[in-house]
Write a protein that holds these residues in place. Sequence first.
Motif, PDB file in Angstrom:
ATOM      1  N   GLY A  14      48.231  36.165  56.560  1.00 49.19           N
ATOM      2  CA  GLY A  14      49.126  36.831  55.624  1.00 49.19           C
ATOM      3  C   GLY A  14      50.188  35.967  54.998  1.00 49.19           C
ATOM      4  N   SER A  15      50.818  35.077  55.783  1.00 48.45           N
ATOM      5  CA  SER A  15      51.978  34.337  55.283  1.00 48.45           C
ATOM      6  C   SER A  15      51.794  32.822  55.246  1.00 48.45           C
ATOM      7  N   ARG A  16      50.626  32.323  55.702  1.00 51.74           N
ATOM      8  CA  ARG A  16      50.393  30.878  55.740  1.00 51.74           C
ATOM      9  C   ARG A  16      49.217  30.528  54.839  1.00 51.74           C
ATOM     10  N   LEU A  17      49.094  29.237  54.519  1.00 47.18           N
ATOM     11  CA  LEU A  17      47.966  28.804  53.705  1.00 47.18           C
ATOM     12  C   LEU A  17      47.518  27.412  54.096  1.00 47.18           C
ATOM     13  N   SER A  18      46.276  27.125  53.736  1.00 45.69           N
ATOM     14  CA  SER A  18      45.720  25.796  53.895  1.00 45.69           C
ATOM     15  C   SER A  18      44.965  25.456  52.623  1.00 45.69           C
ATOM     16  N   LEU A  19      45.031  24.204  52.208  1.00 46.72           N
ATOM     17  CA  LEU A  19      44.207  23.745  51.087  1.00 46.72           C
ATOM     18  C   LEU A  19      42.807  23.525  51.627  1.00 46.72           C
ATOM     19  N   ALA A  20      41.829  24.233  51.077  1.00 48.81           N
ATOM     20  CA  ALA A  20      40.505  24.247  51.687  1.00 48.81           C
ATOM     21  C   ALA A  20      39.400  24.222  50.648  1.00 48.81           C
ATOM     22  N   ILE A  21      38.229  23.740  51.093  1.00 55.74           N
ATOM     23  CA  ILE A  21      36.997  23.821  50.310  1.00 55.74           C
ATOM     24  C   ILE A  21      36.128  24.890  50.956  1.00 55.74           C
ATOM     25  N   VAL A  60      39.395  21.362  55.384  1.00 58.25           N
ATOM     26  CA  VAL A  60      40.803  21.691  55.176  1.00 58.25           C
ATOM     27  C   VAL A  60      41.610  20.401  55.137  1.00 58.25           C
ATOM     28  N   PHE A  61      42.731  20.422  54.407  1.00 61.91           N
ATOM     29  CA  PHE A  61      43.477  19.186  54.170  1.00 61.91           C
ATOM     30  C   PHE A  61      44.108  18.620  55.435  1.00 61.91           C
ATOM     31  N   ASP A  62      44.559  19.463  56.345  1.00 63.64           N
ATOM     32  CA  ASP A  62      45.147  19.016  57.606  1.00 63.64           C
ATOM     33  C   ASP A  62      44.970  20.137  58.614  1.00 63.64           C
ATOM     34  N   PRO A  63      43.982  20.012  59.542  1.00 60.53           N
ATOM     35  CA  PRO A  63      43.711  21.110  60.475  1.00 60.53           C
ATOM     36  C   PRO A  63      44.876  21.440  61.402  1.00 60.53           C
ATOM     37  N   THR A  84      49.841  24.021  58.574  1.00 59.05           N
ATOM     38  CA  THR A  84      49.665  24.935  57.452  1.00 59.05           C
ATOM     39  C   THR A  84      50.978  25.019  56.673  1.00 59.05           C
ATOM     40  N   ALA A  85      50.865  25.427  55.423  1.00 61.54           N
ATOM     41  CA  ALA A  85      52.049  25.626  54.575  1.00 61.54           C
ATOM     42  C   ALA A  85      52.295  27.127  54.431  1.00 61.54           C
ATOM     43  N   SER A  86      53.428  27.492  53.859  1.00 60.24           N
ATOM     44  CA  SER A  86      53.755  28.912  53.678  1.00 60.24           C
ATOM     45  C   SER A  86      53.163  29.420  52.360  1.00 60.24           C
ATOM     46  N   TRP A  87      52.728  30.685  52.374  1.00 57.77           N
ATOM     47  CA  TRP A  87      52.223  31.310  51.147  1.00 57.77           C
ATOM     48  C   TRP A  87      53.435  31.846  50.386  1.00 57.77           C
ATOM     49  N   SER A  88      54.068  30.966  49.621  1.00 59.97           N
ATOM     50  CA  SER A  88      55.270  31.338  48.878  1.00 59.97           C
ATOM     51  C   SER A  88      55.385  30.464  47.636  1.00 59.97           C
TER      52      SER A  88
END
Length: 477
Positions: free
Chosen positions: A68-75, A86-89, A92-96
């Motif tokens: 819900g509130s986190r994200l990862s750059l992914a293929i 994923v860019f860094d397993p 994670t970054a925030s979904w904001s």
Amino acid sequence: MEGLSFRILLLFVFIVCSHTPHQVNATEPVLELTKGFEGKPDSSINSFQPLLTDPSGNFSLGFLRLNGSRLSLAITHPNLTDPLWVFDPTRTASWSHKTKLSFNGSLVVSDPSSRVEWSTHTNGDRLILRNDSNLQVVSSTSPSSVEWESFDFPSNTLVENQNFTSTMSLVSSNGLYSMRLGRDFIGLYAKVSEDSQQFYWKHSALQAKAKIKDGSGPILARINPNGYLGMYQTGTIPVDVEAFNSFQRPVNGLMILRLESDGNLRGYLWDGSRWALNYEAIRETCDLPNPCGPYSLCTPGSGGCSCIDNGTVIGECGHAADFCGKKEEFKVVRRGGVEVPFKELMDHKTTTSLGECEEMCVEDCKCFGAVYNNGSGFCYLVNYPIGTMLGVADPSKMGYFKVREGVGKKKSRVGLTVGMSLLAVIALALTVGMIYVAFRIWSREKHALEAEDGGLSPGPYKNLGSDSFSSVEMSRR
């Protein structure tokens, strides 16, 4: 003069527009990203926000929303539940709106609120996603050169024709298992503590068609389109072939190999409509690194789970904790018909008795247990938290296990405390209820007596009725 002013205005507008970062619409992924690109998470998207796609349309790079509130750059692939890369397993970054993906020659993910700053550290001109899911930063020199590619940094998945070298590792999505190459083998490892891992599966090169030569460099592994995982040292002749189900069968579709969260290595084939299971390294449940949890027993053949002490419910068999540091009390559980899993990959000592084997573990705080084979005299010291052991029919194979003294008692004390508190609340409620009922009965009886006495009752002046007051006045005359 007016014409000159108009030309200056046009030049100013061109300069501003050419240097303004552009953002891609979340619903319209593009085939390449160029310098100046910026993208941010869209709050209206619940799962995956695509930013870049490959020419075939099978793969996408974008923001994958997590919890819900986190994200990862992914293929991702639309028919795979987990991403291919994923860019860094580990982060994670925030979904904001504070999180930003940009391309300025380097692909950069930044999130000041989570202190995430990841970059490819390149100076390319374009970011492209190939139709084999390989993400590349390329320069526009002639010929075009690749400055960075995701195939050099795999996460938990290996894709067809992707080289897996001795400097790389596959890591399961939960971080507990990893795959690495040795001198002449592929190995799977379980993380048993913060600073140690346990070997649990090994596939050695058969070297039937080619030999591994010292001084000729390390080996690499690669999924061959003919349906196998090959190990290579030099050239194109493999030193080993690990066949998939599709081995030497004419198939059209992408193959992948994935290290999954149960520790198994599985291969899948995309047949155009679904991902079909194509390979499984470990086929017996009890050969998995920890199928039943801490202080448990797995019986080969049935795959059934039970607790080592036979007295608790599966899932609550025990708590894996070390015995070093402060003085820790522990109880001992002994059981026959026990073997260590993957014992062929473990070191052992030879002792003359079970007691001698146990003694080596008793005083060592880093030892969690010992398993002794009375027939061979082999003593296996388990120097990591007890997980799943193997149940066997031979009672001469004995297990000795340390169990923290507090295990089970704390839960019992908590339950007792909760139970006593609940009883106290019930007793208080009953007492209050009884007092209330007694008061109501007393109140009704009091009113009944007043009615029988015509309203007169002993008490203060203010309780006399108006008729009684008149009677008092008349008596004074």
